[in-house]
Structures are given as structure tokens and as C-alpha cells.
Design a protein around this motif. Structure first.
Motif, mmCIF file in Angstrom:
data_model
loop_
_atom_site.group_PDB
_atom_site.id
_atom_site.type_symbol
_atom_site.label_atom_id
_atom_site.label_comp_id
_atom_site.label_asym_id
_atom_site.label_seq_id
_atom_site.Cartn_x
_atom_site.Cartn_y
_atom_site.Cartn_z
ATOM 1 N N ALA A 102 0.842 -1.203 0.000
ATOM 2 C CA ALA A 102 0.000 0.000 0.000
ATOM 3 C C ALA A 102 0.876 1.250 0.000
ATOM 4 N N THR A 103 0.565 2.184 -0.873
ATOM 5 C CA THR A 103 1.315 3.440 -0.960
ATOM 6 C C THR A 103 0.344 4.612 -1.077
ATOM 7 N N GLY A 104 0.877 5.773 -0.840
ATOM 8 C CA GLY A 104 0.065 6.969 -0.990
ATOM 9 C C GLY A 104 -0.037 7.389 -2.448
ATOM 10 N N THR A 105 -1.047 8.163 -2.762
ATOM 11 C CA THR A 105 -1.175 8.754 -4.092
ATOM 12 C C THR A 105 -2.046 10.007 -3.973
ATOM 13 N N ILE A 106 -2.329 10.648 -5.098
ATOM 14 C CA ILE A 106 -3.137 11.872 -5.076
ATOM 15 C C ILE A 106 -4.621 11.531 -5.020
ATOM 16 N N TYR A 107 -5.288 12.038 -3.996
ATOM 17 C CA TYR A 107 -6.750 11.971 -3.947
ATOM 18 C C TYR A 107 -7.289 13.390 -4.086
ATOM 19 N N THR A 108 -8.384 13.511 -4.836
ATOM 20 C CA THR A 108 -8.902 14.837 -5.140
ATOM 21 C C THR A 108 -10.426 14.870 -5.110
ATOM 22 N N LYS A 109 -10.950 16.049 -4.879
ATOM 23 C CA LYS A 109 -12.392 16.267 -4.999
ATOM 24 C C LYS A 109 -12.703 17.118 -6.224
ATOM 25 N N LEU A 123 -1.325 21.656 -3.895
ATOM 26 C CA LEU A 123 -1.376 20.212 -3.706
ATOM 27 C C LEU A 123 -0.747 19.864 -2.362
ATOM 28 N N GLY A 124 -1.549 19.271 -1.482
ATOM 29 C CA GLY A 124 -1.021 18.849 -0.193
ATOM 30 C C GLY A 124 -0.081 17.661 -0.350
ATOM 31 N N VAL A 125 1.000 17.662 0.434
ATOM 32 C CA VAL A 125 1.964 16.560 0.401
ATOM 33 C C VAL A 125 2.297 16.159 1.831
ATOM 34 N N ALA A 126 1.900 14.950 2.209
ATOM 35 C CA ALA A 126 2.264 14.431 3.528
ATOM 36 C C ALA A 126 3.681 13.863 3.457
ATOM 37 N N GLY A 127 4.415 13.966 4.543
ATOM 38 C CA GLY A 127 5.740 13.347 4.575
ATOM 39 C C GLY A 127 6.880 14.260 4.169
ATOM 40 N N GLY A 128 6.590 15.487 3.738
ATOM 41 C CA GLY A 128 7.660 16.425 3.433
ATOM 42 C C GLY A 128 8.182 16.331 2.011
ATOM 43 N N PRO A 129 9.184 17.168 1.668
ATOM 44 C CA PRO A 129 9.684 17.246 0.282
ATOM 45 C C PRO A 129 10.388 15.988 -0.206
ATOM 46 N N TYR A 130 10.724 15.070 0.722
ATOM 47 C CA TYR A 130 11.372 13.822 0.307
ATOM 48 C C TYR A 130 10.440 12.620 0.493
ATOM 49 N N ASP A 131 9.148 12.900 0.547
ATOM 50 C CA ASP A 131 8.172 11.815 0.600
ATOM 51 C C ASP A 131 8.274 10.976 -0.670
ATOM 52 N N LYS A 132 8.264 9.670 -0.532
ATOM 53 C CA LYS A 132 8.510 8.770 -1.670
ATOM 54 C C LYS A 132 7.412 8.865 -2.733
ATOM 55 N N SER A 174 -6.839 18.828 -3.348
ATOM 56 C CA SER A 174 -6.114 17.596 -3.671
ATOM 57 C C SER A 174 -4.916 17.428 -2.745
ATOM 58 N N ALA A 175 -4.558 16.163 -2.486
ATOM 59 C CA ALA A 175 -3.409 15.908 -1.619
ATOM 60 C C ALA A 175 -2.839 14.518 -1.866
ATOM 61 N N ILE A 176 -1.521 14.405 -1.641
ATOM 62 C CA ILE A 176 -0.856 13.109 -1.607
ATOM 63 C C ILE A 176 -0.782 12.713 -0.135
ATOM 64 N N ASN A 177 -1.462 11.635 0.215
ATOM 65 C CA ASN A 177 -1.506 11.244 1.613
ATOM 66 C C ASN A 177 -1.267 9.750 1.747
ATOM 67 N N PHE A 178 -1.100 9.295 2.992
ATOM 68 C CA PHE A 178 -0.868 7.879 3.246
ATOM 69 C C PHE A 178 -2.142 7.084 2.958
#
Length: 319
Positions: A102-109, A123-132, A174-178
Motif C-alpha cells: 500500500a502506498t500513498g497517491t493523489i486523492y482529489t475532490k 497540492l497537499g503533500v504528507a511526509g515532506g519534500p522527500y516523501d517517496k 487535492s493531496a498526496i496522503n498515506f
């Protein structure tokens, strides 16, 4: 009489040693999804079945987990193989066995269909600028559209919880989340802009990869293969139970903190989709491809002194 007592004592000690179980202490985030599987192991006495005693230590953060592992306060944690590989490059003998794909990806409304539709948006990004996931999506954007994702959008780096709430209240589209936050968003009618499996396929990665897994000291495990492999067997069986038993999901539902049926079902399905059934040399070869992508995108700030993905990063488990 003395001879009889000595014989009796030796017999008792022998019985104790025969029945003694090795303890394995696993450090996990207090509210992490890993607790679901560990609870299944304990409830179904799978640790006893495979001859060990599982002890779970709840920890406050990912950093606390890595500190506990390095301080030998726990025998095992769940983290990513990038951390393991970095430790190996710095002379520390850690290893890794896959836990989930399981990995994160972009979810959007938004009514968006490609990354280009996010142009000019935040675009929200969880995990910081080095998030995989962020780095992999940047690589994919360059490959697919000839543009770096960071140049299309304005990244908003924040914690997973904050980004989840921002999507719900409409202050972010939209955001990249876990994965588990995305599963909750899916139950709230958000959608995946692109599946990470499709991103990886376009980048040349065909096999399942597991970015996170059971992590432990390889030198210690080599001296006690039976204990560590017994844990992995128990882990596999716990996953089999979760794949097949609706009753078991109902039992662990309180651990999941699912506020309604849709969230519960979405978390359940997301967890099951993340289960890896096989992991062979082919999966490791594709993991090496992912490392090369992450090295190119994240550089030394991400991989430290590592130049490649060490074969010994992965524990050689054989059933």
C-alpha cells in the motif's frame, strides 16, 4: 536423597527449557494500522502456534520507532527499505521483509483526469519534500507530460491528519496522503487521480513492490533464524485470516476507529489490496528500479551514502 533431588532439578530445568518460548518485541506506532495485524496474531495465538511470544510496544512516532530499533529496545519495527538501505550504507546491519504494498497517491475532490488538470492549484503533500510518493509522482510527471509536478502546482507540506481535514473542509482540493487517509477520503467521495500501480508501471516497474516492511537486525536474525522466520509465518497467516474472515474484521473494528460503515469498508478493502502474496527476486529487481528513481529525484538528502539498493536489505525468507 541428594542425588534424587539433583536429578529432579535437572529434569524440571529441562522441561522449562523445552517449553520456553522466545520473546519477540515489536515496536509500532500507537495508532498505526500495523496494530490490526498484530492483534490478529495475538488473538488467534499465532505466536504460540509458531513457538514464540509476541510483545507489542506502542511508540509515539516514526522517529521513536527508529530510535528504539537502533537502541535495541525492540527487536523489530515497521519502516521503509530506504531507511534500511541507508543504515546498511552507513555500516549498520539491518534487513527488511515486506509488510504491505500500500502506498500513498493523489486523492482529489476536483473533476481532474490528469496531473495537468492540477496546474496552478495547491497540492497537499504528507511526509515532506522527500516523501517517496511525491518523488515518484514527480518522476512520472516528467515522463508522461514532460513537466515536473512541482512546477505545475504549489506544494503544501503538512501532516497527514491536517491534509485529511483540509480536504474534508474544502480548504484544499487535492493531496498526496498515506493509504489509510486516502481510504477514508474515498469513503467521503474523493477519488484517486492516478493509482500508484499505474505510475510504477509507466516508470518500468512491473512487479509488486513493498516500500514498508518488518525491519530488524540481520546479524541477530542470522543467529536465530527460527524465531524471525516464525514471526514471518505468523504474519502471513494473520494476513490470510484478514483476507478470508469477515468476522475477524468485525472483531478488530474498534481498533480501526472507523466512524461509519463506508469508512470501515474502505479501510478494510485498502488493507486487503495492500497485502503481498509473493515476494521473489523479481520483486527485488523492480525495487532496485524504484531506488534508482528515488535516487535521481531525491539525491543524497534522501539516500545518504547509498549508491544502490543492497541485496542484503531484503531478508531471505523461505517457507
Amino acid at each position: 536423597m541428594i542425588k534424587f533431588l539433583v536429578t529432579l532439578l535437572i529434569t524440571i530445568i529441562s522441561i522449562i527449557n523445552v517449553n520456553a518460548e522466545d520473546k519477540l518485541k515489536v515496536g509500532v506506532l500507537a495508532y498505526g494500522t500495523v496494530n490490526w495485524e498484530l492483534d490478529v496474531i495475538k488473538h488467534n495465538k499465532l505466536d504460540k502456534k509458531y513457538g514464540f511470544d509476541l510483545e507489542v510496544l506502542k511508540l509515539a512516532s516514526k522517529n521513536a520507532s527508529s530510535v528504539a530499533m537502533q537502541a535495541d529496545s525492540v527487536d523489530m519495527i515497521v519502516t521503509d527499505w530506504l531507511w534500511v538501505n541507508t543504515q546498511r550504507a552507513n555500516g549498520k546491519d539491518f534487513t527488511f521483509y515486506p509488510y504491505s504494498k500500500a502506498t500513498g497517491t493523489i486523492y482529489t475532490k476536483q473533476n481532474a483526469k490528469t496531473l495537468l488538470d492540477l496546474k496552478g492549484e495547491k497540492l497537499g503533500v504528507a511526509g515532506g519534500p522527500y516523501d517517496k510518493s511525491w518523488l515518484l509522482l514527480r518522476a512520472y510527471s516528467k515522463y508522461k507530460h514532460g513537466k515536473d509536478l512541482k512546477d505545475l502546482i504549489t506544494p503544501v507540506f503538512a501532516s497527514p491528519v491536517i491534509l485529511y481535514k483540509k480536504i474534508l473542509d474544502g480548504s484544499l482540493n487535492s493531496a498526496i496522503n498515506f493509504w489509510h487517509f486516502n481510504a477514508k477520503l474515498k469513503a467521503k467521495d474523493a477519488k484517486a487521480l492516478i493509482e500508484m500501480s499505474d505510475v510504477l508501471k509507466d516508470l518500468g516497474v512491473k512487479e509488486d513492490i513493498s516500500l514498508i516492511g518488518w525491519t530488524f537486525r540481520r546479524d541477530v536474525a542470522l543467529k536465530n533464524k527460527k524465531l524471525y522466520n516464525s514471526f514471518i509465518k505468523a504474519s502471513h497467516e494473520a494476513k490470510d485470516i484478514l483476507l478470508s474472515s469477515s468476522k475477524e474484521w468485525d472483531r478488530i473494528r474498534p481498533l480501526m476507529k472507523a466512524k461509519d460503515e463506508k469508512v470501515f469498508l474502505s479501510l478494510k478493502e485498502g488493507f486487503k489490496q495492500g497485502i503481498i502474496k509473493e515476494f521473489s527476486s523479481k520483486n527485488i529487481e523492480d525495487s532496485k528500479k524504484v531506488f534508482e528513481i528515488l535516487l535521481k529525484e531525491g539525491g543524497k538528502n534522501l539516500v545518504s551514502n547509498a549508491k544502490s539498493l543492497d541485496e542484503k536489505t531484503f531478508w531471505n525468507f523461505q517457507k
